[in-house]
Design an enzyme around this catalytic site. Structure first.
Site, PDB file in Angstrom:
ATOM      1  N   ARG A   1      -1.950  61.892 -31.641  1.00 22.72           N
ATOM      2  CA  ARG A   1      -0.904  62.551 -32.436  1.00 22.72           C
ATOM      3  C   ARG A   1      -0.581  61.687 -33.645  1.00 22.72           C
ATOM      4  O   ARG A   1      -0.789  60.492 -33.644  1.00 22.72           O
ATOM      5  CB  ARG A   1       0.361  62.740 -31.590  1.00 22.72           C
ATOM      6  CG  ARG A   1       0.250  63.892 -30.606  1.00 22.72           C
ATOM      7  CD  ARG A   1       1.555  64.073 -29.843  1.00 22.72           C
ATOM      8  NE  ARG A   1       2.634  64.492 -30.714  1.00 22.72           N
ATOM      9  CZ  ARG A   1       3.797  63.868 -30.855  1.00 22.72           C
ATOM     10  NH1 ARG A   1       4.059  62.779 -30.178  1.00 22.72           N
ATOM     11  NH2 ARG A   1       4.720  64.334 -31.673  1.00 22.72           N
TER      12      ARG A   1
ATOM     13  N   LYS B   1       2.050  54.061 -21.413  1.00 26.27           N
ATOM     14  CA  LYS B   1       1.376  55.351 -21.585  1.00 26.27           C
ATOM     15  C   LYS B   1       0.088  55.406 -20.746  1.00 26.27           C
ATOM     16  O   LYS B   1      -0.747  54.517 -20.815  1.00 26.27           O
ATOM     17  CB  LYS B   1       1.056  55.529 -23.068  1.00 26.27           C
ATOM     18  CG  LYS B   1       0.489  56.879 -23.396  1.00 26.27           C
ATOM     19  CD  LYS B   1       0.839  57.242 -24.813  1.00 26.27           C
ATOM     20  CE  LYS B   1       0.073  58.443 -25.283  1.00 26.27           C
ATOM     21  NZ  LYS B   1       0.565  58.986 -26.524  1.00 26.27           N
TER      22      LYS B   1
ATOM     23  N   ARG C   1      12.194  57.377 -29.771  1.00 23.20           N
ATOM     24  CA  ARG C   1      12.290  56.021 -29.217  1.00 23.20           C
ATOM     25  C   ARG C   1      13.561  55.886 -28.434  1.00 23.20           C
ATOM     26  O   ARG C   1      14.578  56.486 -28.818  1.00 23.20           O
ATOM     27  CB  ARG C   1      12.401  54.997 -30.352  1.00 23.20           C
ATOM     28  CG  ARG C   1      11.131  54.774 -30.987  1.00 23.20           C
ATOM     29  CD  ARG C   1      11.214  53.613 -31.864  1.00 23.20           C
ATOM     30  NE  ARG C   1       9.925  53.570 -32.533  1.00 23.20           N
ATOM     31  CZ  ARG C   1       9.552  52.626 -33.318  1.00 23.20           C
ATOM     32  NH1 ARG C   1      10.369  51.646 -33.569  1.00 23.20           N
ATOM     33  NH2 ARG C   1       8.385  52.655 -33.863  1.00 23.20           N
TER      34      ARG C   1
HETATM   35  C1  BTN Z   1      -1.621  61.276 -28.190  1.00 25.01           C
HETATM   36  O1  BTN Z   1      -1.588  60.706 -29.287  1.00 25.01           O
HETATM   37  O2  BTN Z   1      -0.864  60.973 -27.280  1.00 25.01           O
HETATM   38  C2  BTN Z   1      -2.632  62.373 -27.946  1.00 25.01           C
HETATM   39  C3  BTN Z   1      -3.941  61.810 -27.522  1.00 25.01           C
HETATM   40  C4  BTN Z   1      -4.985  62.868 -27.233  1.00 25.01           C
HETATM   41  C5  BTN Z   1      -6.350  62.255 -26.989  1.00 25.01           C
HETATM   42  C6  BTN Z   1      -7.338  63.263 -26.523  1.00 25.01           C
HETATM   43  S1  BTN Z   1      -8.818  62.529 -25.910  1.00 25.01           S
HETATM   44  C7  BTN Z   1      -9.563  64.085 -25.825  1.00 25.01           C
HETATM   45  C8  BTN Z   1      -9.146  64.832 -27.061  1.00 25.01           C
HETATM   46  N1  BTN Z   1     -10.032  64.519 -28.170  1.00 25.01           N
HETATM   47  C9  BTN Z   1      -9.410  63.877 -29.151  1.00 25.01           C
HETATM   48  O3  BTN Z   1      -9.946  63.483 -30.198  1.00 25.01           O
HETATM   49  N2  BTN Z   1      -8.118  63.705 -28.825  1.00 25.01           N
HETATM   50  C10 BTN Z   1      -7.799  64.285 -27.537  1.00 25.01           C
END
Ligand code: BTN
Length: 318
Positions: free
Chosen positions: A116, A181, A314
């Site tokens: 994100r 996380k 936060r």
């Molecule tokens: C976040 O920032 O919390 C979201 C992360 C999402 C990661 C996943 S891994 C599979 C899919 N492919 C990506 O490029 N991103 C999501």
């Protein structure tokens, strides 16, 4: 490379002769391939005279056949890649082609995993789950209200099933354990927001990662929490079963039916937070979420609602 890794996946010793026989190549060719594995995939291989080769630690590789079979039962196509830029990017390409949907895209590693707010998602080979489901959505983006929050709920249920009882949510859809996380969700949309569009549900779960200097926030993994290497196929299948049930429920009843359950699993419920949206920071107490998945904050005696996208949350004072 995949066949060789499959032979070594168990972390036990295998002689160069046996590996050569299985692959139909010479012992020196085996050694060359193993050097390539180390250089290209960052996987450590030990060589001990008289015993052969073994991986520094056991791996859990994706089992193409079993995964396809399992997902066929859910009515989902399944594509598995060894290396891909991003499973979300690939699922987007699949959605924009004539391919059969829903289609799940999985990969052993991502070279440009995205998180994100433009962040990079660290995606080492065969360690974590890189999971993207491409879905068709008739009726446009208004049908998506609260969907990303429900996806978080599917992940939390999966983690709890696997034995992580303390897994919980942080709005909008971070999955945390002990303040760290463990998983993240990234929804992306393509097509006409007012009519037929496609949604890509991207999920990253840290499964067997034990160290990484590249993650820019406190993190943990299933293996770190449970003390054992986990079967990534089992994690993927459990997640798909839960997600499929929530998707059906969302279509039928909307997010409102799950709002209370979501709030129960929200780790920051009732806490004082600072919400950043662009240059604006709002301080308030978390009341919960609305039927559309927006965050409800008590700000100076009044209730205000905030929607996902580019906002971040936060704990106040952190
Ligand atoms: C976040 O920032 O919390 C979201 C992360 C999402 C990661 C996943 S891994 C599979 C899919 N492919 C990506 O490029 N991103 C999501």
């Amino acid at each position: 490379m995949h066949t060789l890794l499959k032979l070594l996946e168990d972390g036990a010793f295998h002689s160069g002769e046996d590996l050569g026989l299985a692959l139909g190549v010479s012992r020196s060719a085996v050694w060359k391939k193993l050097q390539q594995v180390q250089a290209d995939l960052g996987i450590e291989v030990y060589k001990v005279r008289g015993r052969g080769y073994r991986l520094a630690s056991p791996l859990s590789l994706l089992d193409d056949e079993a995964l396809r079979r399992e997902h066929m039962g859910l009515g989902w196509a399944c594509r598995i890649h060894e290396t891909i830029d991003s499973t979300n990017a690939e699922a987007m390409r699949v959605a924009n082609s004539d391919a059969e949907l829903p289609c799940l895209v999985l990969a052993e590693q991502q070279t440009a995993g995205r998180g994100r707010r433009g962040r990079h998602w660290v995606s080492p080979f065969a360690e974590n789950l890189y999971y993207s489901l491409a879905l068709r959505m008739d009726g446009g983006t208004r049908r998506l209200d609260g969907l990303s929050l429900l996806v978080g709920l599917a992940v939390v249920d999966t983690l709890r099933e696997l034995g992580i009882d303390t897994a919980g949510l942080k709005w909008p859809n971070d999955i945390l354990v002990g303040g760290k996380k463990l998983a993240g969700v990234l929804l992306e949309i393509t097509g006409d927001p007012a009519n037929v569009c496609h949604v890509i549900i991207g999920i990253g779960i840290n499964v067997n990662m034990r160290e990484s200097s590249n993650v820019d926030q406190p993190w943990t993994s299933l293996a770190l929490e449970l003390g054992l290497v986990q079967d990534r196929n089992k994690v993927a299948c459990a997640l798909s079963r839960n997600l499929s049930a929530y998707l059906a429920g969302h279509q039928e009843k909307g997010f409102a039916a799950y709002r209370r359950d979501w709030e129960e699993k929200h780790l920051w419920q009732g806490l004082v937070v600072a919400l950043t949206a662009g240059a604006t920071i709002t301080q308030g107490v978390v009341l919960g979420v609305g039927d559309d998945g927006a965050l409800r904050l008590k700000v100076g005696g009044r209730e205000e609602h905030f929607s996902g996208g580019e906002v971040s949350l936060r704990l106040q004072g952190n």
